[in-house]
Design an enzyme around this catalytic site. Structure first.
Site, PDB file in Angstrom:
ATOM      1  N   ASN A 141       0.867  -1.178   0.000  1.00 28.34           N
ATOM      2  CA  ASN A 141       0.000   0.000   0.000  1.00 28.34           C
ATOM      3  C   ASN A 141       0.906   1.231   0.000  1.00 28.34           C
ATOM      4  O   ASN A 141       1.521   1.543   1.020  1.00 28.34           O
ATOM      5  CB  ASN A 141      -0.887  -0.037   1.259  1.00 28.34           C
ATOM      6  CG  ASN A 141      -1.678   1.241   1.447  1.00 28.34           C
ATOM      7  OD1 ASN A 141      -1.784   2.062   0.549  1.00 28.34           O
ATOM      8  ND2 ASN A 141      -2.241   1.408   2.631  1.00 28.34           N
ATOM      9  N   LYS A 187       0.009   4.234  -0.196  1.00 25.78           N
ATOM     10  CA  LYS A 187      -0.665   5.382   0.425  1.00 25.78           C
ATOM     11  C   LYS A 187      -0.508   6.620  -0.473  1.00 25.78           C
ATOM     12  O   LYS A 187      -0.478   6.489  -1.690  1.00 25.78           O
ATOM     13  CB  LYS A 187      -0.127   5.618   1.836  1.00 25.78           C
ATOM     14  CG  LYS A 187      -0.130   4.350   2.686  1.00 25.78           C
ATOM     15  CD  LYS A 187       0.089   4.631   4.130  1.00 25.78           C
ATOM     16  CE  LYS A 187       0.182   3.318   4.897  1.00 25.78           C
ATOM     17  NZ  LYS A 187       0.196   3.475   6.327  1.00 25.78           N
ATOM     18  N   HIS A 193      -9.309   0.827   5.332  1.00 24.44           N
ATOM     19  CA  HIS A 193      -8.011   1.049   5.988  1.00 24.44           C
ATOM     20  C   HIS A 193      -8.228   1.980   7.181  1.00 24.44           C
ATOM     21  O   HIS A 193      -9.048   2.889   7.127  1.00 24.44           O
ATOM     22  CB  HIS A 193      -7.025   1.659   4.987  1.00 24.44           C
ATOM     23  CG  HIS A 193      -5.622   1.681   5.513  1.00 24.44           C
ATOM     24  ND1 HIS A 193      -5.202   2.627   6.412  1.00 24.44           N
ATOM     25  CD2 HIS A 193      -4.558   0.863   5.289  1.00 24.44           C
ATOM     26  CE1 HIS A 193      -3.924   2.389   6.717  1.00 24.44           C
ATOM     27  NE2 HIS A 193      -3.525   1.322   6.049  1.00 24.44           N
ATOM     28  N   GLU A 198      -6.648   4.401   8.236  1.00 23.26           N
ATOM     29  CA  GLU A 198      -6.472   5.830   7.941  1.00 23.26           C
ATOM     30  C   GLU A 198      -7.729   6.403   7.286  1.00 23.26           C
ATOM     31  O   GLU A 198      -8.075   7.564   7.501  1.00 23.26           O
ATOM     32  CB  GLU A 198      -5.223   6.024   7.066  1.00 23.26           C
ATOM     33  CG  GLU A 198      -3.952   5.792   7.885  1.00 23.26           C
ATOM     34  CD  GLU A 198      -2.738   5.343   7.102  1.00 23.26           C
ATOM     35  OE1 GLU A 198      -2.764   5.378   5.855  1.00 23.26           O
ATOM     36  OE2 GLU A 198      -1.757   4.920   7.751  1.00 23.26           O
ATOM     37  N   GLU A 252      -4.931  -5.369  10.761  1.00 20.62           N
ATOM     38  CA  GLU A 252      -3.936  -4.305  10.911  1.00 20.62           C
ATOM     39  C   GLU A 252      -4.174  -3.558  12.226  1.00 20.62           C
ATOM     40  O   GLU A 252      -4.987  -2.624  12.272  1.00 20.62           O
ATOM     41  CB  GLU A 252      -4.056  -3.312   9.761  1.00 20.62           C
ATOM     42  CG  GLU A 252      -3.795  -3.901   8.395  1.00 20.62           C
ATOM     43  CD  GLU A 252      -3.224  -2.845   7.453  1.00 20.62           C
ATOM     44  OE1 GLU A 252      -2.119  -3.051   6.967  1.00 20.62           O
ATOM     45  OE2 GLU A 252      -3.881  -1.821   7.230  1.00 20.62           O
ATOM     46  N   GLY A 273       2.891   1.924  10.835  1.00 19.30           N
ATOM     47  CA  GLY A 273       3.872   3.000  10.718  1.00 19.30           C
ATOM     48  C   GLY A 273       4.629   3.302  11.994  1.00 19.30           C
ATOM     49  O   GLY A 273       5.351   4.296  12.062  1.00 19.30           O
ATOM     50  N   SER A 297       3.777  -2.480  10.258  1.00 22.41           N
ATOM     51  CA  SER A 297       5.230  -2.505  10.464  1.00 22.41           C
ATOM     52  C   SER A 297       5.872  -3.829  10.063  1.00 22.41           C
ATOM     53  O   SER A 297       6.810  -4.301  10.719  1.00 22.41           O
ATOM     54  CB  SER A 297       5.583  -2.138  11.913  1.00 22.41           C
ATOM     55  OG  SER A 297       5.211  -0.792  12.182  1.00 22.41           O
TER      56      SER A 297
HETATM   57  C1  PEP Z   1      -0.590   0.026   6.321  1.00 20.67           C
HETATM   58  O1  PEP Z   1      -0.817   1.213   6.455  1.00 20.67           O
HETATM   59  O2  PEP Z   1      -1.419  -0.698   5.725  1.00 20.67           O
HETATM   60  C2  PEP Z   1       0.634  -0.494   6.864  1.00 20.67           C
HETATM   61  C3  PEP Z   1       0.660  -1.762   7.154  1.00 20.67           C
HETATM   62  O3  PEP Z   1       1.655   0.391   7.060  1.00 20.67           O
HETATM   63  P1  PEP Z   1       3.124   0.046   7.618  1.00 20.67           P
HETATM   64  O4  PEP Z   1       3.589  -1.222   6.978  1.00 20.67           O
HETATM   65  O5  PEP Z   1       3.965   1.224   7.225  1.00 20.67           O
HETATM   66  O6  PEP Z   1       3.001  -0.101   9.096  1.00 20.67           O
END
Ligand code: PEP
Length: 248
Positions: A9, A11, A93, A95, A163, A169, A208
């Protein structure tokens, strides 16, 4: 048998020059031993599809509107994503849930719209740090999963991404036992609701995931792959995660 899936992703990151990373990923993984999906910003979907050509890397959107068309300035429908060449779309997601107030019912409607357009919906669920600390993780996941997943979901139409919001992040991840607990719970909820089809729906871990922790996560119960944010932005890091999944 569920095919493993490594999904990236991007973003709100990337312009035309970023497609060099996709080209490098393609060179390093011309025939990946797992399914590979990149979800760039909507502005890059057509160009990403052209860059991939006939190679077996899929391109997806990061969100879609629940309606087929209409007066929704700035939004993109599932059919538009499919028309641009996408095969998947991420919905729900954290976000989007936080920044755009998306409820489970909205996410479910988006997943339905995705299915109507022939796209695979990658439906995200995850608890906040406060919810985990208060012991509410499984209750929250159960509620989001039920509310966000349409009736009649199948392995061909649906992927679930667990998630934890606090892991996205942040560089922090749950323990492998905590990941297993949630993935096993999601699997049993899917089986309870969809019967045998519930065994076909893939469950990704996201939050992460990095080259250094990917192998351990991929060896965890009911983890069928990963949804990767930051580490999907470079071919080197994402390629290493794809390698780990191929070898899982
Ligand atoms: C995400 O936003 O879907 C995600 C998993 O981000 P990150 O891998 O940067 O934690």
């Amino acid at each position: 048998m569920r095919r493993k899936l490594a999904a990236g992703n991007w973003k709100m990151n990337g312009t035309g020059d970023t497609l060099a990373e996709l080209a490098a990923l393609l060179r390093a993984h011309p025939e990946p031993g797992c399914e590979v999906l990149i979800c760039p910003p909507a502005t890059l979907i057509s160009r990403a599809c052209a860059a991939v050509g006939a190679a077996p890397i899929r391109i997806g959107g990061q969100d879609c509107h629940m309606a087929e068309a209409g007066a929704h300035t700035g939004d993109i429908s599932a059919r538009m994503l499919a028309d641009a060449g996408a095969s998947h779309v991420i919905v729900g997601h954290s976000e989007r849930r936080a920044d755009h107030g998306e409820s489970d019912a909205m996410v479910r409607a988006k997943a339905q719209a995705a299915r109507g357009a022939g796209l695979v919906a990658v439906i995200c669920v995850g608890e906040s740090g406060a919810e985990r600390d208060s012991g509410a993780t499984l209750e929250v996941i159960g509620r989001q999963l039920f509310g966000s997943t349409p009736d009649g979901a199948t392995g061909n139409s649906t992927v679930i991404a667990y998630e934890p919001v606090w892991a996205i992040g942040s560089g922090r991840t749950p323990t492998l036992a905590q990941i297993a607990e949630v993935h096993d719970f999601i699997r049993s909820e899917l089986l309870g609701r969809f019967g045998a089809e519930g065994t076909q729906i893939r469950i990704l871990y996201g939050g992460s995931v990095k080259p250094v922790n990917a192998a351990g996560i991929f060896a965890t119960s009911n983890v069928d792959g990963a949804l990767v944010g930051g580490a999907s932005l470079t071919a080197a890091d994402f390629g290493a995660i794809v390698n780990a999944l191929e070898n899982a």
